[in-house]
Scaffold this motif. Structure first.
Motif, mmCIF file in Angstrom:
data_model
loop_
_atom_site.group_PDB
_atom_site.id
_atom_site.type_symbol
_atom_site.label_atom_id
_atom_site.label_comp_id
_atom_site.label_asym_id
_atom_site.label_seq_id
_atom_site.Cartn_x
_atom_site.Cartn_y
_atom_site.Cartn_z
ATOM 1 N N ALA A 61 0.831 -1.214 0.000
ATOM 2 C CA ALA A 61 0.000 0.000 0.000
ATOM 3 C C ALA A 61 0.853 1.247 0.000
ATOM 4 O O ALA A 61 0.583 2.214 -0.709
ATOM 5 C CB ALA A 61 -0.936 -0.014 1.220
ATOM 6 N N GLU A 62 1.937 1.210 0.816
ATOM 7 C CA GLU A 62 2.812 2.383 0.875
ATOM 8 C C GLU A 62 3.491 2.622 -0.463
ATOM 9 O O GLU A 62 3.600 3.743 -0.949
ATOM 10 C CB GLU A 62 3.866 2.168 1.962
ATOM 11 N N ASP A 63 3.925 1.481 -1.092
ATOM 12 C CA ASP A 63 4.567 1.605 -2.398
ATOM 13 C C ASP A 63 3.595 2.148 -3.432
ATOM 14 O O ASP A 63 3.936 2.967 -4.275
ATOM 15 C CB ASP A 63 5.091 0.244 -2.837
ATOM 16 N N SER A 64 2.302 1.724 -3.338
ATOM 17 C CA SER A 64 1.283 2.207 -4.275
ATOM 18 C C SER A 64 1.055 3.693 -4.107
ATOM 19 O O SER A 64 0.880 4.424 -5.075
ATOM 20 C CB SER A 64 -0.015 1.425 -4.063
ATOM 21 N N ASN A 65 1.056 4.153 -2.816
ATOM 22 C CA ASN A 65 0.789 5.559 -2.553
ATOM 23 C C ASN A 65 1.936 6.442 -3.006
ATOM 24 O O ASN A 65 1.754 7.608 -3.319
ATOM 25 C CB ASN A 65 0.529 5.780 -1.057
ATOM 26 N N THR A 66 3.170 5.904 -2.991
ATOM 27 C CA THR A 66 4.322 6.720 -3.352
ATOM 28 C C THR A 66 4.760 6.497 -4.784
ATOM 29 O O THR A 66 5.716 7.109 -5.233
ATOM 30 C CB THR A 66 5.497 6.410 -2.409
ATOM 31 N N PRO A 70 -6.764 9.779 -7.528
ATOM 32 C CA PRO A 70 -8.016 10.114 -8.214
ATOM 33 C C PRO A 70 -8.133 11.620 -8.428
ATOM 34 O O PRO A 70 -7.719 12.425 -7.586
ATOM 35 C CB PRO A 70 -9.093 9.602 -7.248
ATOM 36 N N VAL A 71 -8.689 12.018 -9.565
ATOM 37 C CA VAL A 71 -8.847 13.428 -9.912
ATOM 38 C C VAL A 71 -10.262 13.653 -10.430
ATOM 39 O O VAL A 71 -11.047 12.714 -10.589
ATOM 40 C CB VAL A 71 -7.825 13.852 -10.989
ATOM 41 N N VAL A 72 -10.572 14.921 -10.688
ATOM 42 C CA VAL A 72 -11.829 15.286 -11.356
ATOM 43 C C VAL A 72 -11.498 15.605 -12.804
ATOM 44 O O VAL A 72 -10.577 16.381 -13.080
ATOM 45 C CB VAL A 72 -12.493 16.491 -10.673
ATOM 46 N N ASP A 98 -17.389 17.528 -24.004
ATOM 47 C CA ASP A 98 -18.840 17.651 -24.111
ATOM 48 C C ASP A 98 -19.483 18.126 -22.804
ATOM 49 O O ASP A 98 -20.709 18.165 -22.704
ATOM 50 C CB ASP A 98 -19.463 16.325 -24.549
ATOM 51 N N GLY A 99 -18.664 18.474 -21.810
ATOM 52 C CA GLY A 99 -19.176 18.969 -20.542
ATOM 53 C C GLY A 99 -19.348 17.908 -19.477
ATOM 54 O O GLY A 99 -19.645 18.239 -18.316
ATOM 55 N N THR A 100 -19.183 16.634 -19.815
ATOM 56 C CA THR A 100 -19.293 15.549 -18.836
ATOM 57 C C THR A 100 -18.217 15.692 -17.771
ATOM 58 O O THR A 100 -17.048 15.969 -18.079
ATOM 59 C CB THR A 100 -19.153 14.174 -19.517
ATOM 60 N N VAL A 101 -18.590 15.505 -16.498
ATOM 61 C CA VAL A 101 -17.658 15.587 -15.384
ATOM 62 C C VAL A 101 -17.531 14.204 -14.748
ATOM 63 O O VAL A 101 -18.529 13.571 -14.409
ATOM 64 C CB VAL A 101 -18.123 16.615 -14.332
ATOM 65 N N VAL A 102 -16.312 13.719 -14.631
ATOM 66 C CA VAL A 102 -16.017 12.427 -14.004
ATOM 67 C C VAL A 102 -15.240 12.697 -12.729
ATOM 68 O O VAL A 102 -14.170 13.318 -12.767
ATOM 69 C CB VAL A 102 -15.197 11.522 -14.950
ATOM 70 N N GLU A 103 -15.758 12.245 -11.593
ATOM 71 C CA GLU A 103 -15.157 12.560 -10.302
ATOM 72 C C GLU A 103 -14.470 11.343 -9.697
ATOM 73 O O GLU A 103 -14.881 10.203 -9.899
ATOM 74 C CB GLU A 103 -16.215 13.089 -9.328
ATOM 75 N N ASP A 104 -13.403 11.630 -8.913
ATOM 76 C CA ASP A 104 -12.717 10.627 -8.089
ATOM 77 C C ASP A 104 -12.298 9.395 -8.883
ATOM 78 O O ASP A 104 -12.541 8.259 -8.474
ATOM 79 C CB ASP A 104 -13.613 10.213 -6.916
ATOM 80 N N GLN A 105 -11.657 9.638 -10.031
ATOM 81 C CA GLN A 105 -11.121 8.543 -10.828
ATOM 82 C C GLN A 105 -9.699 8.902 -11.254
ATOM 83 O O GLN A 105 -9.412 10.057 -11.590
ATOM 84 C CB GLN A 105 -11.974 8.293 -12.081
ATOM 85 N N PRO A 106 -8.780 7.942 -11.237
ATOM 86 C CA PRO A 106 -7.455 8.220 -11.788
ATOM 87 C C PRO A 106 -7.541 8.344 -13.302
ATOM 88 O O PRO A 106 -8.466 7.820 -13.927
ATOM 89 C CB PRO A 106 -6.639 6.992 -11.369
ATOM 90 N N ILE A 107 -6.596 9.050 -13.880
ATOM 91 C CA ILE A 107 -6.535 9.134 -15.335
ATOM 92 C C ILE A 107 -5.865 7.873 -15.858
ATOM 93 O O ILE A 107 -4.744 7.534 -15.463
ATOM 94 C CB ILE A 107 -5.747 10.374 -15.793
ATOM 95 N N MET A 110 -8.238 18.699 -16.243
ATOM 96 C CA MET A 110 -8.095 17.909 -15.027
ATOM 97 C C MET A 110 -8.228 18.837 -13.834
ATOM 98 O O MET A 110 -7.623 19.918 -13.811
ATOM 99 C CB MET A 110 -6.721 17.223 -14.993
ATOM 100 N N ASN A 111 -9.021 18.436 -12.852
ATOM 101 C CA ASN A 111 -9.292 19.254 -11.664
ATOM 102 C C ASN A 111 -9.713 20.674 -12.061
ATOM 103 O O ASN A 111 -9.015 21.661 -11.776
ATOM 104 C CB ASN A 111 -8.072 19.301 -10.740
#
Length: 349
Positions: free
Chosen positions: A25-30, A80-82, A87-96, A122-123
């Motif tokens: 988990a730590e490796d994933s976060n960093t 995760p980002v916004v 087309d104006g669609t907003v996708v929240e809390d997803q990684p690119i 992005m954001n």
């Protein structure tokens, strides 16, 4: 194996599993974000922005890099980002997630993919999500003082402010000049403009209302004011080229100090353009507006500004400008074309 030894072994195995899971988990976060370009180059860092077809990434080896979206083959962010699509669609809390130059988004039943060019921002800022207004502005001045054979004092000022939402835009401008030579004033003029734009269903089109006033004591103009509606079109809105044009109708009233006053219906137009083609955060710009007297086709007003602006430090901006002001309706003894060259320094936000 005794029950006690069995319990100790089970406990040790559990602690080892927790340690491994924590390390993963730590490796994933960093772990850094990863971008792979079309030519196979691999870039590791932190993706900080995506806007106007450009991805910005902070790296340890090369600082901040700007990468054109059409050069990217794959990309993955860890956080995760916004995301806002074209087309104006907003996708929240997803990684690119980008694979084979396609933006991959999770859906309820199946994964959806879009051309990477569809990722607009992005954001995004709150105003880009329909929340309130973005406020941008400029305050600048130019002061020249000469002592010697000729004592000269020249002061130019400029104030601009723009409030922008997804649906509308408010713009105000104020420019002025006061010059003296050997204690005698030889220039005194100002002009002020207020505009309201309302964006239509196709946001590249908008309609609006403009109101303006100006005065130039040394051109015999005590006060000119006009008001009227217009239709505008945003042809391009990219850093390399921003171009818009407007055409409309106005009611014009002119009060002269000596010449006869007049009022008339007019046709007006505006062209605004800017470009960062020179690089280095510099900006070339053109602002042009004109009014044609519909009662007298020989009565024409045209004001044009060419400029080059560039940042100095923080939010301080410097600019070199050429102003061409033409008015065929001025009295015969007054020059029809007024040319001004100036260098100004101002604060932007």
């Amino acid at each position: 194996m005794s029950p006690i030894r069995f319990r100790r072994s089970l406990c040790a195995a559990g602690l080892l599993a927790l340690h491994i899971a924590g390390a993963v988990a730590e490796d994933s976060n960093t772990s850094p974000d990863e971008i792979v370009l079309q030519n196979g180059s691999r870039i590791l860092g932190t993706v900080t922005a995506t806007r106007d077809g450009v991805v910005t990434v902070e790296t340890e080896f090369a600082g901040t890099l700007s990468i054109a979206q059409d050069k990217i083959a794959s990309m993955r962010t860890q956080t995760p980002v916004v995301m806002k699509l074209e087309d104006g669609t907003v996708v929240e809390d997803q990684p690119i997630v980008v694979a084979d130059s396609e933006l991959v988004l999770p859906a309820t039943l199946v994964t959806q993919s879009y051309p990477l060019a569809d990722l607009a921002v992005m954001n995004p800022e709150p105003w880009e999500l329909g929340q309130g207004y973005r406020w941008k502005g400029l305050v600048s001045a130019a002061l020249t003082i000469e002592d010697g054979n000729t004592d000269t004092e020249e002061f130019d000022y400029r104030v601009e402010s723009v409030w922008r939402s997804l649906r509308d835009r408010f713009t105000t401008k104020l420019n002025g000049e006061v010059d003296e030579a050997n204690g005698v004033k030889n220039a005194e003029n100002w002009n002020a403009t207020a505009k309201y734009d309302y964006f239509l269903e196709d946001p590249t089109w908008y309609t609006g209302l403009t109101a303006a006033a100006e005065s130039d004591k040394f051109a015999d103009l005590d006060l000119r004011y006009y008001i009227g509606p217009y239709l505008g079109h945003q042809f391009y809105e990219e850093p390399v080229l921003t171009l818009s044009a407007e055409v409309g109708a106005v009611y014009v009233n002119e009060d002269f100090i000596v010449a006869d006053d007049k009022e008339y219906p007019g046709a007006n137009w505006t062209v605004n353009a800017s470009s960062n083609i020179l690089g280095g955060d510099s900006r070339l710009y053109l602002d042009h507006n004109g009014i044609l007297n519909l009662d007298d086709a020989g009565d024409l007003i045209m004001n044009t500004t060419f400029g080059l602006a560039f940042p100095l430090m923080f939010s301080i901006e410097a600019a070199a400008e050429v102003l061409l002001e033409y008015d065929s309706g001025l009295p015969p003894e007054v020059e029809k074309l007024d040319q001004t060259y100036r260098f100004r320094i101002g604060y932007t936000w």
